[in-house]
Scaffold this motif. Sequence first.
Motif, mmCIF file in Angstrom:
data_model
loop_
_atom_site.group_PDB
_atom_site.id
_atom_site.type_symbol
_atom_site.label_atom_id
_atom_site.label_comp_id
_atom_site.label_asym_id
_atom_site.label_seq_id
_atom_site.Cartn_x
_atom_site.Cartn_y
_atom_site.Cartn_z
ATOM 1 N N ILE A 390 0.876 -1.172 0.000
ATOM 2 C CA ILE A 390 0.000 0.000 0.000
ATOM 3 C C ILE A 390 0.915 1.224 0.000
ATOM 4 O O ILE A 390 1.704 1.414 0.917
ATOM 5 C CB ILE A 390 -0.935 0.029 1.218
ATOM 6 C CG1 ILE A 390 -1.860 -1.198 1.206
ATOM 7 C CG2 ILE A 390 -1.754 1.313 1.236
ATOM 8 C CD1 ILE A 390 -2.769 -1.273 2.421
ATOM 9 N N GLN A 392 1.058 5.388 -0.432
ATOM 10 C CA GLN A 392 0.316 6.652 -0.446
ATOM 11 C C GLN A 392 -1.196 6.409 -0.489
ATOM 12 O O GLN A 392 -1.925 6.986 -1.287
ATOM 13 C CB GLN A 392 0.741 7.518 -1.642
ATOM 14 C CG GLN A 392 2.216 7.899 -1.635
ATOM 15 C CD GLN A 392 2.624 8.677 -2.866
ATOM 16 O OE1 GLN A 392 1.796 9.145 -3.637
ATOM 17 N NE2 GLN A 392 3.935 8.840 -3.078
ATOM 18 N N ASN A 393 -1.631 5.505 0.372
ATOM 19 C CA ASN A 393 -3.055 5.150 0.493
ATOM 20 C C ASN A 393 -3.614 4.480 -0.757
ATOM 21 O O ASN A 393 -4.836 4.344 -0.889
ATOM 22 C CB ASN A 393 -3.910 6.373 0.829
ATOM 23 C CG ASN A 393 -3.587 6.961 2.184
ATOM 24 O OD1 ASN A 393 -3.284 6.218 3.124
ATOM 25 N ND2 ASN A 393 -3.630 8.279 2.295
ATOM 26 N N VAL A 394 -2.749 4.067 -1.663
ATOM 27 C CA VAL A 394 -3.171 3.338 -2.856
ATOM 28 C C VAL A 394 -2.773 1.873 -2.681
ATOM 29 O O VAL A 394 -1.598 1.569 -2.480
ATOM 30 C CB VAL A 394 -2.524 3.910 -4.127
ATOM 31 C CG1 VAL A 394 -2.917 3.081 -5.335
ATOM 32 C CG2 VAL A 394 -2.945 5.365 -4.311
ATOM 33 N N LYS A 395 -3.748 0.990 -2.754
ATOM 34 C CA LYS A 395 -3.496 -0.429 -2.561
ATOM 35 C C LYS A 395 -3.157 -1.094 -3.886
ATOM 36 O O LYS A 395 -3.857 -0.913 -4.880
ATOM 37 C CB LYS A 395 -4.717 -1.115 -1.941
ATOM 38 C CG LYS A 395 -4.538 -2.607 -1.701
ATOM 39 C CD LYS A 395 -5.726 -3.207 -0.995
ATOM 40 C CE LYS A 395 -5.553 -4.718 -0.819
ATOM 41 N NZ LYS A 395 -4.337 -5.056 -0.070
#
Length: 569
Positions: A390, A392-395
């Motif tokens: 994950i 920068q808050n992107v999975k």
Amino acid sequence: MIGSVVYPRVNQNGCKNFDGSFTSKPGSFPTFVLVDRGDCFFTLKAWNAQNGGAAAILVADDRAEPLITMDSPEEGNGSNNDDYVEKISIPSALISMALGDSIKTALSNGDMVNVNLDWREALPHPDDRVEYELWSNSNDECGPKCENLINFVKSFKGAAQLLEQKGFTQFTPHYITWYCPEAFILSKQCKSQCINNGRYCAPDPEQDFSRGYDGKDVVIQNLRQACFFKVANESGKPWQWWDYVTDFSIRCPMRENKFTEDCSDQVIKSLGLDLKKVTDCVGDTHANVDNPILKGEQDAQIGKGDRGDITILPTIVINNRQYRGKLSKAAVLKALCASFQETTEPSICLTPDMETNECLQNNGGCWQDKSANITACRDTFRGRVCECPIVQNVKFAGDGYTHCEATGALRCAVNNGGCWKGAQGGRAYSACIDDHTKGCKCPPGFRGDGVHSCEDIDECKEKSACQCPECNCKNTWGSYECKCNGGLYYARENDMCIGKYSASAGSGGSSFVWMFVLILAVAGAAGFAFYKYRIQRYMDSEIRAIMAQYMPLDNQPENSNHNQPHHGV
């Protein structure tokens, strides 16, 4: 540990709970319970002794024979095996029948018998390097034993690789196989469980020859693991065997129908080993010839010196002596440390913790994007794991080994979602769509897969735009420019050239049109008002003329009407 031996009057085989307590009193020796072999599993005897307060258990053999390893019960045997086996903490030892009879005789005569259990001398320690072996099997569907073996390999991998890389140990994996008697080579059982015309066999994983994987599948995978170690050892990195076995158990389990050669090849490639060398080492498993690797494994099974034959899976051999103890990281590491010559043990033996970062070598065999410095390799105390991260808050989603891709609404913010992007001449384009969709799509004016490349489309050559007779087309990166001859204007939405008046009316002449409409509206309103006024006056005069014939009008005097005769209607 030094203890005083007790031989119970009842329950002498230790198969039932002990009524009395063997807990030693303060100032006295710990109690060692002596029980007879037979009637129940060794683990149940040890569990009952531990619950009775004993500090250790001695099991006297019931026959004159070489001592064996007290193995745990197989799956489905025993009583609630999973409830107590892993909870046993007291040491246990199988002693010969002769020694057991001597202890019983002394105790019956009223003598005190003390026993010294010394683990320091349990394993030889000839020099400053420990040589050890793990006899295992690639079968992962044999119940608790297989699960315990896989969990041990995963947990012990970090310690094993560190000791090997530092030169403290020399590790060799081995595999048990048996051969099919010549009279049964053509039988269904041998054909299902053996390779190389019955020379090397393994039991069927499900004990059912009509379904699932066969014993020969296990033998072939054993051979591939042995060959992987041989090639890795020749390349100077024998510790990679632990990576391969761990990753294969995760990525290629039998229960998911992935226990295949193709899955094995993918694991080998991910670890950077020469696949062709491994394949050449495996050879032809259908040929009626000896396989040098498996033949060597069968020869190594036979005991030499004090080691004894290898008959139980799994078995660990340390400095040519079979290890007796739990198959756990802590227990095996202590046994290895006890096998170093005094003062030559590595620092890991003197500290409770050990840290390794397996992601530093070949990225741990996991997926990574070097351009964005993103990796699926995560180092833990038990070894590395391959999990999509994950960032920068992107999975990121994927298997962690071969691919990971950004998902979610913000995926384009991290490495452009793994899609193509480019800039030229002050213009920038991206194939990533910043929403909840996945995948990449080249923007208008480009074509390609959207991931690796997007190529500019020449709209002029492909005659997809600016094709009117008066048009002159010029291609640009991601778009095009079109100009008209004769002072005409190009309408991009209609792909045509138009005149100046039309162009002005269509663009800047909107105010004139509105003014004209407004004048028409005012004129219409004025005309309507004038028309209404004239009609109203005409109607009024006509009505007055008609009514004046029958009644006096308001502007005539009243008395003039008195002298007029009355007309009937």
